[in-house]
Design an enzyme around this catalytic site. Structure first.
Site, PDB file in Angstrom:
ATOM      1  N   HIS A 138      50.599  51.104  48.942  1.00 17.34           N
ATOM      2  CA  HIS A 138      51.971  50.983  48.448  1.00 17.34           C
ATOM      3  C   HIS A 138      52.991  51.586  49.403  1.00 17.34           C
ATOM      4  CE1 HIS A 138      51.311  55.121  46.662  1.00 17.34           C
ATOM      5  NE2 HIS A 138      52.591  55.239  46.978  1.00 17.34           N
ATOM      6  N   ASP A 196      44.344  50.940  46.592  1.00 17.66           N
ATOM      7  CA  ASP A 196      45.594  51.461  47.155  1.00 17.66           C
ATOM      8  C   ASP A 196      45.355  52.176  48.483  1.00 17.66           C
ATOM      9  OD1 ASP A 196      48.327  51.794  47.274  1.00 17.66           O
ATOM     10  OD2 ASP A 196      48.371  53.590  46.023  1.00 17.66           O
ATOM     11  N   SER A 217      52.820  60.547  49.300  1.00 16.11           N
ATOM     12  CA  SER A 217      51.826  59.481  49.187  1.00 16.11           C
ATOM     13  C   SER A 217      51.224  59.135  50.542  1.00 16.11           C
ATOM     14  CB  SER A 217      52.464  58.225  48.589  1.00 16.11           C
ATOM     15  OG  SER A 217      52.765  58.416  47.231  1.00 16.11           O
TER      16      SER A 217
END
Length: 605
Positions: free
Chosen positions: A110, A140, A226
């Site tokens: 993402h 992911d 992230s």
């Protein structure tokens, strides 16, 4: 000889107290001051002579020095178009870490999703252009490549280096990344839990579609973290920061830190990254079973086995019981006793109390036949056991949990229950059975469906998974553990998303039962000897599929959920609106070669 300084603070306090007694209340403030001064002196001397905090402080610095050179900041750009057709460039950022000396960078999918330009900043401040290598949206995870000179790859934790598990609740951990664009930051905390699944990995339509087995930490993780590494006390990477719980709606999104951070464990990351580097794509292992968590209901398992209606499920039969000898089996669903329907234990008591002990009674039951992967109704005849209220037979109502059923069988551990096995799939070939309970995969405990799926999906097709299962034997009335080796098949992405992959060829839908199809044309209709109609002509069906029993070659599909179909492209477009994993299936209308119109369902099996 002891140092006098060790008694200094105590003497000061004693002396001050004497002064207060002699001088009266006016000396209270002097006493307070003296006490504070004594504590300061004592604390200062303690810190000077106790090296523990200095050692801990240096250890934190060492971890930062070891890990920081492997951490990168990632900036991306992509072009978006508004509803008026106007284009603008949108930028976003996140974190990543250097995987190897060849310049491979690992991050979250993402973070770089739909990126047209990727820029990677090293901790030295140097900027390098990144190039997408590949990604796996189901976990992911993504890999980016940068020029490979002057790099410091992260040290990854490995199972063979550890005496115990890589990650345990209570472990001290450190999160690295660029929270709120404060680049190359570090935070610390502990592992709050492992094996978490929260449904954060979703597709563009918001449908859950991923494999999750997160490490939960209380280290501060915020937007921008992230893709950054999560390390242990040796500075070895044990996971990758991925998501946070914001506390705003009990959900997971890109809000601010609220005490719960989630990271992908390294044993999920490495198999994915290895495949991406080698081939640019990812294949996942596949068992071919339907499984349920222990908190799910009996009714949910029966639904998976396609058992319809209401009734009472046979949870256990005492060995040697006449009902067992007469043909009643564990897992049968009793729907009628004689002509009387039964859906609750109270109804059963009412019905059986009116039966003469000398009479034989016919039971109507649903039974799942795992050898045929099919459910159907049967009738068996019982005698005295019915009149005695099914003494020695444990019955469950449909709203009871599988854990209640397992307790009746004598299983009190943790695991997931196999409800159904697909025909000619790895689990069935290896000897697994319906109602087995999987407790471990390759020695790692399995406590939830999410954990089982993530462990199997982290293995490649052709790998052998050793499953420890608990199996109940109705004849002995006991259960036992056994290890079963399963050679994994390849997972079809359709099973994960419930939607047809974009790269799916438009000439077949094997998993739905259609082996070959084409847009109907007059010439094709003539070839199959059928009347031409607008739609999709089915040329070949998958042998043994559910669809083969309801359709035949030469049939023309004319509608999906009452919406007309003109060609193959439109057929695929309509199917994309539905989740093909739904057990109800997607209703299609078709014209048989003899001209009759029928309805059936496309269902993923």
């Amino acid at each position: 000889m002891r140092k006098l300084s060790g008694y200094g603070p105590s003497l000061i306090v004693l002396g001050t107290a004497i002064v207060v007694l002699l001088a009266g209340p006016s000396a209270v403030w002097h006493l307070t001051y003296a006490q504070t001064k004594a504590r300061i002196i004592q604390a200062s001397e303690g810190l000077e002579t106790n090296p523990i905090l200095q050692q801990l402080n240096q250890a934190y610095r060492d971890i930062a020095s070891l890990v920081e050179p492997s951490v990168v900041h990632i900036s991306t750009e992509r072009t978006v178009r508004n509803r008026f057709g106007e284009e603008r460039v949108v930028g976003s950022s996140g974190s990543g870490w250097i995987y190897d000396d060849d310049g491979h960078i690992v991050t979250n999918y993402h973070v770089i999703q739909d990126a047209e330009r990727i820029e990677v900043q090293l901790n030295t401040g140097e900027m390098r252009q990144g190039e997408m290598v590949g990604y796996d949206q189901f976990t992911d995870i993504a890999v980016v490549k940068i020029p490979s000179n002057r790099l410091f790859p992260a040290v990854r934790s490995r199972p063979d280096e550890m005496d115990g598990p890589l990650v345990s609740q209570g472990d001290l951990v450190f999160a690295f990344g660029s929270p709120f664009d404060f680049r190359f930051s570090m935070s610390s905390g502990v592992v709050s839990g492992i094996g978490r699944s929260v449904g954060v990995i979703r597709d563009d339509r918001g449908r859950w579609m991923g494999y999750e087995n997160f490490i939960q930490v209380d280290a501060a993780i915020n937007p921008g973290n992230s893709g950054g590494p999560l390390t242990d006390t040796r500075g070895h990477v044990i996971g990758m920061n991925t998501a946070i719980a914001t506390g705003r709606s009990n959900g997971l999104d890109e809000g601010q830190f609220a005490g719960i951070g989630l990271a992908i464990p390294i044993d999920m990351i490495e198999p994915v990254v290895t495949q991406i580097i080698k081939t640019g794509s990812v294949q996942k292992g596949f068992l071919g079973v339907s499984v349920l968590d222990r908190h799910r209901t009996v009714a949910e398992e029966l639904s998976i086995q396609e058992i319809r209606g209401y009734g009472l499920t046979v949870g256990r039969i005492e060995p040697g019981n006449p009902a067992l000898e007469a043909g009643l089996r564990v897992g049968d669903v009793i729907t009628q006793v004689g002509l009387e329907p039964v859906a609750t234990l109270a109804q059963l008591d009412t019905v059986t109390s009116a039966i003469d002990p000398d009479d034989e009674v016919q039971l109507t039951i649903w039974r799942y036949d795992q050898d045929l992967d099919r459910s159907g109704q049967q009738r068996i005849t019982l005698s005295g056991v019915v009149a005695n209220g099914f003494r020695g037979v444990w019955l469950l109502q449909l709203d009871e949990q599988l854990s209640d059923w397992l307790s009746v069988l004598g299983f009190a551990g943790r695991g997931v229950r196999i409800s159904r096995l697909e025909m000619d799939m790895p689990a069935r070939r290896a000897g697994l059975e319906a109602r087995d309970v999987v407790t471990e995969v390759n020695g790692d405990p399995v406590a939830s469906v999410a954990q089982l799926r993530s462990r199997i999906s982290s293995m490649m097709p052709g790998d052998v998974a050793v499953l420890r299962v608990w199996r109940y034997d109705p004849q002995s009335g006991r259960g036992r553990h056994m290890d079963i080796e399963v050679r994994l098949d390849r997972l079809d992405p359709l099973r994960v998303t419930g939607t047809i992959p974009q790269d799916q060829e438009h000439d077949s839908l094997d998993r739905l039962g259609i082996a070959r199809m084409s847009t109907a044309t007059p010439a094709l209709a003539d070839e199959y000897g059928v009347r031409f109609r607008t739609g999709v002509l089915v040329q070949q069906l998958v042998r043994g599929s559910e669809l083969e029993g309801t359709m035949e070659p030469g049939s023309i599909i004319v509608a999906v959920m009452d919406r007309a179909v003109r060609d193959v492209d439109e057929f695929f477009e309509l199917l994309e609106n539905f989740d093909l994993r739904d057990t109800r299936g997607v209703r299609i209308s078709f014209i048989r070669p003899d001209g009759t119109r029928e309805d059936t369902v496309l269902r993923l099996r």
